[in-house]
Design a protein around this motif. Structure first.
Motif, PDB file in Angstrom:
ATOM      1  N   VAL A  57      38.600  45.198  39.925  1.00 32.61           N
ATOM      2  CA  VAL A  57      38.233  43.867  39.438  1.00 32.61           C
ATOM      3  C   VAL A  57      36.921  43.473  40.098  1.00 32.61           C
ATOM      4  O   VAL A  57      36.679  43.772  41.265  1.00 32.61           O
ATOM      5  CB  VAL A  57      39.340  42.816  39.707  1.00 32.61           C
ATOM      6  CG1 VAL A  57      39.609  42.654  41.187  1.00 32.61           C
ATOM      7  CG2 VAL A  57      38.978  41.484  39.061  1.00 32.61           C
ATOM      8  N   ARG A  58      36.086  42.814  39.300  1.00 30.51           N
ATOM      9  CA  ARG A  58      34.809  42.320  39.809  1.00 30.51           C
ATOM     10  C   ARG A  58      34.512  40.983  39.140  1.00 30.51           C
ATOM     11  O   ARG A  58      35.059  40.673  38.083  1.00 30.51           O
ATOM     12  CB  ARG A  58      33.682  43.312  39.534  1.00 30.51           C
ATOM     13  CG  ARG A  58      33.392  43.519  38.062  1.00 30.51           C
ATOM     14  CD  ARG A  58      32.250  44.507  37.831  1.00 30.51           C
ATOM     15  NE  ARG A  58      32.019  44.750  36.425  1.00 30.51           N
ATOM     16  CZ  ARG A  58      31.309  43.970  35.614  1.00 30.51           C
ATOM     17  NH1 ARG A  58      30.731  42.875  36.075  1.00 30.51           N
ATOM     18  NH2 ARG A  58      31.151  44.275  34.344  1.00 30.51           N
ATOM     19  N   PHE A  66      35.342  43.957  43.855  1.00 30.10           N
ATOM     20  CA  PHE A  66      35.711  43.427  45.163  1.00 30.10           C
ATOM     21  C   PHE A  66      37.128  43.830  45.556  1.00 30.10           C
ATOM     22  O   PHE A  66      37.529  43.668  46.696  1.00 30.10           O
ATOM     23  CB  PHE A  66      35.556  41.898  45.220  1.00 30.10           C
ATOM     24  CG  PHE A  66      36.468  41.128  44.307  1.00 30.10           C
ATOM     25  CD1 PHE A  66      37.764  40.811  44.691  1.00 30.10           C
ATOM     26  CD2 PHE A  66      36.026  40.725  43.064  1.00 30.10           C
ATOM     27  CE1 PHE A  66      38.591  40.106  43.845  1.00 30.10           C
ATOM     28  CE2 PHE A  66      36.857  40.002  42.217  1.00 30.10           C
ATOM     29  CZ  PHE A  66      38.142  39.697  42.610  1.00 30.10           C
ATOM     30  N   PHE A  67      37.878  44.389  44.605  1.00 38.01           N
ATOM     31  CA  PHE A  67      39.247  44.812  44.914  1.00 38.01           C
ATOM     32  C   PHE A  67      39.609  46.009  44.058  1.00 38.01           C
ATOM     33  O   PHE A  67      39.321  46.040  42.865  1.00 38.01           O
ATOM     34  CB  PHE A  67      40.230  43.667  44.665  1.00 38.01           C
ATOM     35  CG  PHE A  67      41.586  43.890  45.268  1.00 38.01           C
ATOM     36  CD1 PHE A  67      41.779  43.763  46.634  1.00 38.01           C
ATOM     37  CD2 PHE A  67      42.659  44.216  44.466  1.00 38.01           C
ATOM     38  CE1 PHE A  67      43.028  43.971  47.197  1.00 38.01           C
ATOM     39  CE2 PHE A  67      43.915  44.417  45.019  1.00 38.01           C
ATOM     40  CZ  PHE A  67      44.101  44.294  46.385  1.00 38.01           C
ATOM     41  N   ASN A  83      33.164  38.226  52.047  1.00 38.11           N
ATOM     42  CA  ASN A  83      33.686  37.885  50.719  1.00 38.11           C
ATOM     43  C   ASN A  83      35.177  37.545  50.799  1.00 38.11           C
ATOM     44  O   ASN A  83      35.993  38.401  51.140  1.00 38.11           O
ATOM     45  CB  ASN A  83      33.462  39.058  49.773  1.00 38.11           C
ATOM     46  CG  ASN A  83      33.829  38.725  48.348  1.00 38.11           C
ATOM     47  OD1 ASN A  83      34.331  37.654  48.047  1.00 38.11           O
ATOM     48  ND2 ASN A  83      33.580  39.678  47.460  1.00 38.11           N
ATOM     49  N   PRO A  84      35.566  36.320  50.455  1.00 44.01           N
ATOM     50  CA  PRO A  84      36.983  35.941  50.532  1.00 44.01           C
ATOM     51  C   PRO A  84      37.814  36.384  49.327  1.00 44.01           C
ATOM     52  O   PRO A  84      39.033  36.276  49.351  1.00 44.01           O
ATOM     53  CB  PRO A  84      36.928  34.410  50.604  1.00 44.01           C
ATOM     54  CG  PRO A  84      35.670  34.055  49.897  1.00 44.01           C
ATOM     55  CD  PRO A  84      34.703  35.176  50.165  1.00 44.01           C
ATOM     56  N   LEU A  85      37.182  36.895  48.280  1.00 44.82           N
ATOM     57  CA  LEU A  85      37.915  37.227  47.061  1.00 44.82           C
ATOM     58  C   LEU A  85      39.022  38.272  47.258  1.00 44.82           C
ATOM     59  O   LEU A  85      40.108  38.114  46.690  1.00 44.82           O
ATOM     60  CB  LEU A  85      36.959  37.645  45.953  1.00 44.82           C
ATOM     61  CG  LEU A  85      36.086  36.525  45.386  1.00 44.82           C
ATOM     62  CD1 LEU A  85      35.124  37.066  44.335  1.00 44.82           C
ATOM     63  CD2 LEU A  85      36.932  35.402  44.808  1.00 44.82           C
ATOM     64  N   MET A  89      42.841  37.406  46.342  1.00 47.05           N
ATOM     65  CA  MET A  89      43.576  38.235  45.383  1.00 47.05           C
ATOM     66  C   MET A  89      44.935  38.626  45.962  1.00 47.05           C
ATOM     67  O   MET A  89      45.975  38.505  45.297  1.00 47.05           O
ATOM     68  CB  MET A  89      42.767  39.491  45.026  1.00 47.05           C
ATOM     69  CG  MET A  89      43.515  40.507  44.181  1.00 47.05           C
ATOM     70  SD  MET A  89      43.990  39.942  42.537  1.00 47.05           S
ATOM     71  CE  MET A  89      42.424  39.962  41.720  1.00 47.05           C
ATOM     72  N   LEU A  90      44.954  39.070  47.206  1.00 41.98           N
ATOM     73  CA  LEU A  90      46.208  39.464  47.838  1.00 41.98           C
ATOM     74  C   LEU A  90      47.180  38.290  47.953  1.00 41.98           C
ATOM     75  O   LEU A  90      48.373  38.429  47.678  1.00 41.98           O
ATOM     76  CB  LEU A  90      45.935  40.055  49.227  1.00 41.98           C
ATOM     77  CG  LEU A  90      45.266  41.421  49.234  1.00 41.98           C
ATOM     78  CD1 LEU A  90      44.769  41.762  50.627  1.00 41.98           C
ATOM     79  CD2 LEU A  90      46.228  42.490  48.719  1.00 41.98           C
TER      80      LEU A  90
END
Length: 144
Positions: A57-58, A66-67, A83-85, A89-90
């Motif tokens: 995912v971006r 980012f994940f 980056n907090p994304l 997400m988690l």
């Protein structure tokens, strides 16, 4: 949760660890649900490589994901600083499907997503300063 955050910061822990607890297809389905919630705020792009069993995912504005979820390794890490994304997400995945991921600080100190409050966001993720970060967190933290 506040005590956990303060304890982790005093010990200088800057990394979160995560481990998937359900099969890859289920984890991808949960992640897609988080992205669907987030897409009401801003646009994200997901990609599934079914041959390699990798999901990414971006944000639409950048080519770098980012994940990543890989069937070969359902575990990883996310930085506290930067980056907090990935951590959002988690947290979103853990709230939408309790038990699908286990999240902890690098020291092994567990993070209970059910006890996470939106007000803890700044202490947990110092770079989650943009208003959109709070809106993304709200989308999944307040959903049942």
């Amino acid at each position: 949760m506040q005590r956990t955050i303060r304890l982790a910061m005093t010990q200088g822990l800057e990394t979160f660890m995560w481990r998937g607890s359900v099969p890859w297809p289920e984890l991808v389905a949960v992640a897609e649900r988080v992205v669907a919630c987030w897409s009401e705020v801003t646009q994200f792009v997901t990609r599934v490589d079914t041959r390699e069993r990798i999901w990414t995912v971006r944000h639409h504005s950048t080519p770098q994901p980012f994940f990543i979820l890989s069937q070969d390794s359902l575990r990883g890490s996310a930085p506290r600083i930067g980056n907090p994304l990935p951590m959002l997400m988690l947290l979103g995945m853990a709230r939408l499907r309790p038990g699908c991921v286990q999240i902890s600080f690098a020291s092994g100190l567990a993070i209970d997503p059910d006890r996470f409050e939106l007000d803890d966001l700044a202490g947990l993720l110092p770079h989650a300063t943009h208003a959109v970060h709070r809106r993304l967190a709200e989308r999944v933290l307040t959903r049942e």
